[in-house]
Scaffold this motif. Structure first.
Motif, PDB file in Angstrom:
ATOM      1  N   ILE A 125      -6.860   7.646 -31.125  1.00  0.00           N
ATOM      2  CA  ILE A 125      -6.993   8.688 -30.246  1.00  0.00           C
ATOM      3  C   ILE A 125      -7.699   8.199 -29.081  1.00  0.00           C
ATOM      4  CG2 ILE A 125      -8.703  10.454 -29.797  1.00  0.00           C
ATOM      5  CD1 ILE A 125      -8.030  11.454 -32.786  1.00  0.00           C
ATOM      6  N   LYS A 126      -8.442   7.089 -29.316  1.00  0.00           N
ATOM      7  CA  LYS A 126      -9.424   6.290 -28.194  1.00  0.00           C
ATOM      8  C   LYS A 126      -8.313   5.562 -27.271  1.00  0.00           C
ATOM      9  CE  LYS A 126     -12.792   2.783 -27.645  1.00  0.00           C
ATOM     10  NZ  LYS A 126     -14.115   2.820 -27.501  1.00  0.00           N
ATOM     11  N   TYR A 127      -7.142   4.925 -27.774  1.00  0.00           N
ATOM     12  CA  TYR A 127      -6.264   4.154 -27.177  1.00  0.00           C
ATOM     13  C   TYR A 127      -5.597   5.118 -26.350  1.00  0.00           C
ATOM     14  CZ  TYR A 127      -1.387   2.603 -27.080  1.00  0.00           C
ATOM     15  OH  TYR A 127       0.047   2.335 -26.772  1.00  0.00           O
ATOM     16  N   LEU A 128      -4.924   6.219 -26.926  1.00  0.00           N
ATOM     17  CA  LEU A 128      -4.208   7.377 -26.167  1.00  0.00           C
ATOM     18  C   LEU A 128      -4.913   8.087 -25.050  1.00  0.00           C
ATOM     19  CD1 LEU A 128      -2.267   9.032 -29.092  1.00  0.00           C
ATOM     20  CD2 LEU A 128      -1.060   7.525 -27.185  1.00  0.00           C
ATOM     21  N   VAL A 129      -6.096   8.392 -25.424  1.00  0.00           N
ATOM     22  CA  VAL A 129      -6.920   9.074 -24.135  1.00  0.00           C
ATOM     23  C   VAL A 129      -7.214   8.182 -23.039  1.00  0.00           C
ATOM     24  CG1 VAL A 129      -9.116  10.277 -23.659  1.00  0.00           C
ATOM     25  CG2 VAL A 129      -7.533  10.847 -25.836  1.00  0.00           C
ATOM     26  N   GLU A 130      -7.734   6.824 -23.398  1.00  0.00           N
ATOM     27  CA  GLU A 130      -8.125   5.782 -22.545  1.00  0.00           C
ATOM     28  C   GLU A 130      -6.918   5.255 -21.607  1.00  0.00           C
ATOM     29  OE1 GLU A 130     -10.693   3.118 -24.377  1.00  0.00           O
ATOM     30  OE2 GLU A 130     -12.342   4.379 -24.526  1.00  0.00           O
ATOM     31  N   GLN A 131      -6.039   5.237 -22.357  1.00  0.00           N
ATOM     32  CA  GLN A 131      -4.623   4.600 -21.748  1.00  0.00           C
ATOM     33  C   GLN A 131      -3.600   5.578 -20.929  1.00  0.00           C
ATOM     34  OE1 GLN A 131      -4.283   1.379 -22.257  1.00  0.00           O
ATOM     35  NE2 GLN A 131      -2.527   0.912 -21.437  1.00  0.00           N
ATOM     36  N   TYR A 132      -3.781   6.751 -21.625  1.00  0.00           N
ATOM     37  CA  TYR A 132      -2.484   7.720 -20.878  1.00  0.00           C
ATOM     38  C   TYR A 132      -3.106   9.033 -20.633  1.00  0.00           C
ATOM     39  CZ  TYR A 132       0.441   4.023 -22.705  1.00  0.00           C
ATOM     40  OH  TYR A 132       1.315   2.837 -22.771  1.00  0.00           O
ATOM     41  N   ARG A 133      -4.253   9.446 -20.608  1.00  0.00           N
ATOM     42  CA  ARG A 133      -4.986  10.743 -20.343  1.00  0.00           C
ATOM     43  C   ARG A 133      -4.232  11.141 -19.105  1.00  0.00           C
ATOM     44  NH1 ARG A 133     -11.332  12.120 -20.812  1.00  0.00           N
ATOM     45  NH2 ARG A 133     -11.149  14.363 -20.219  1.00  0.00           N
ATOM     46  N   SER A 134      -4.103  10.572 -18.121  1.00  0.00           N
ATOM     47  CA  SER A 134      -3.544  11.272 -16.883  1.00  0.00           C
ATOM     48  C   SER A 134      -2.232  11.730 -17.179  1.00  0.00           C
ATOM     49  CB  SER A 134      -3.732  10.043 -15.695  1.00  0.00           C
ATOM     50  OG  SER A 134      -2.853   8.900 -16.133  1.00  0.00           O
ATOM     51  N   VAL A 135      -1.726  11.182 -18.080  1.00  0.00           N
ATOM     52  CA  VAL A 135      -0.125  11.685 -18.311  1.00  0.00           C
ATOM     53  C   VAL A 135       0.115  13.252 -18.910  1.00  0.00           C
ATOM     54  CG1 VAL A 135       1.955  11.488 -19.557  1.00  0.00           C
ATOM     55  CG2 VAL A 135       0.729   9.440 -18.656  1.00  0.00           C
ATOM     56  N   TYR A 136      -1.133  13.470 -19.718  1.00  0.00           N
ATOM     57  CA  TYR A 136      -1.028  14.783 -20.412  1.00  0.00           C
ATOM     58  C   TYR A 136      -2.344  15.644 -20.364  1.00  0.00           C
ATOM     59  CZ  TYR A 136      -3.512  11.936 -23.837  1.00  0.00           C
ATOM     60  OH  TYR A 136      -4.477  11.200 -24.383  1.00  0.00           O
ATOM     61  N   GLU A 137      -3.262  15.337 -19.683  1.00  0.00           N
ATOM     62  CA  GLU A 137      -4.293  16.263 -19.586  1.00  0.00           C
ATOM     63  C   GLU A 137      -4.068  17.518 -18.833  1.00  0.00           C
ATOM     64  OE1 GLU A 137      -7.733  14.282 -17.531  1.00  0.00           O
ATOM     65  OE2 GLU A 137      -6.313  13.813 -15.888  1.00  0.00           O
TER      66      GLU A 137
END
Length: 173
Positions: A125-137
Motif C-alpha cells: 500500500i505504501k509503495y503504490l500510494v507513494e509511487q503511483y498515487r497521481s495515476v489513480y487518485e
C-alpha cells in the motif's frame, strides 16, 4: 501460407505461456513458501509479468492472477521483492490503458487493489500510494483507489502514533 503457419505457432506459444503461468498460480496456492523462495531466487515473477504487455487478454489476466496469488501468499520477502523490482509498473501501465473501459482487465486490476486494501498489506500500500498515487487518485467510478489512499494515511498515522508512544504495541489493527 507461411503467414498462417506463423499465426498457428504464435497461438501455440501463447497457449503454452498461459498454461505455464496458470500452473505457477496453482503451485503458489498449494505450495506457498517453497515455491515463493524458488520464484524469488530465479526472477520468475518479473518474467511472468512481462505478459502484461501482450495483446492476448487471457495471457494478461493470467499474469495478473499470478501476481494476486503471490501477494495472497502473504510472504514478506515477496512483498519487499515486488517493491524493490517495481513490479506494479506493468499493472499501472495497464490501468492507464484501461482506465475508462469497463472490461475484465480493468476489473481484475481493481480487485487486486481492493485485495491489498482489505488485507492491509502495508508495504505494498505504501509503495503504490507513494509511487503511483497521481495515476489513480482522481479515479471516481469506484471507491477502491480513494479508499486505498485513506488506508495509507491511516497506516502512516498509526505508525507515527506508535513511534511517539501513543499506541501500545499489542494494539494493532
Amino acid at each position: 501460407r507461411s503467414e498462417g503457419v506463423s499465426e498457428v505457432a504464435k497461438e501455440c506459444q501463447d497457449a503454452a505461456r498461459k498454461h505455464s503461468v496458470e500452473l505457477l498460480s496453482q503451485c503458489v496456492e498449494q505450495h506457498g513458501q517453497r515455491l515463493m523462495t524458488y520464484m524469488l531466487r530465479n526472477d520468475v515473477l518479473p518474467r511472468a509479468l512481462k505478459l502484461l504487455n501482450q495483446r492476448d487478454k487471457p495471457l494478461v489476466l493470467c499474469a495478473l492472477r499470478l501476481l494476486r496469488q503471490c501477494i495472497g501468499a502473504n510472504d514478506q520477502h515477496c512483498n519487499k521483492y515486488i517493491v524493490k523490482k517495481d513490479l506494479f509498473a506493468g499493472v499501472i501501465g495497464l490501468l492507464k490503458q484501461h482506465l475508462h473501459r469497463n472490461n475484465l482487465i480493468n476489473s481484475a486490476i481493481i480487485e487486486l487493489f481492493e485485495f491489498l486494501r482489505t488485507k492491509n498489506i502495508k508495504p505494498l500500500i505504501k509503495y503504490l500510494v507513494e509511487q503511483y498515487r497521481s495515476v489513480y487518485e482522481n479515479i471516481d467510478y469506484v471507491e477502491t483507489f480513494k479508499q486505498l489512499i485513506v488506508r495509507y494515511e491511516q497506516n502512516e498515522e498509526y505508525e507515527k502514533d506508535e513511534a511517539n508512544g501513543k499506541v501500545s504495541p499489542e494494539a494493532s489493527h
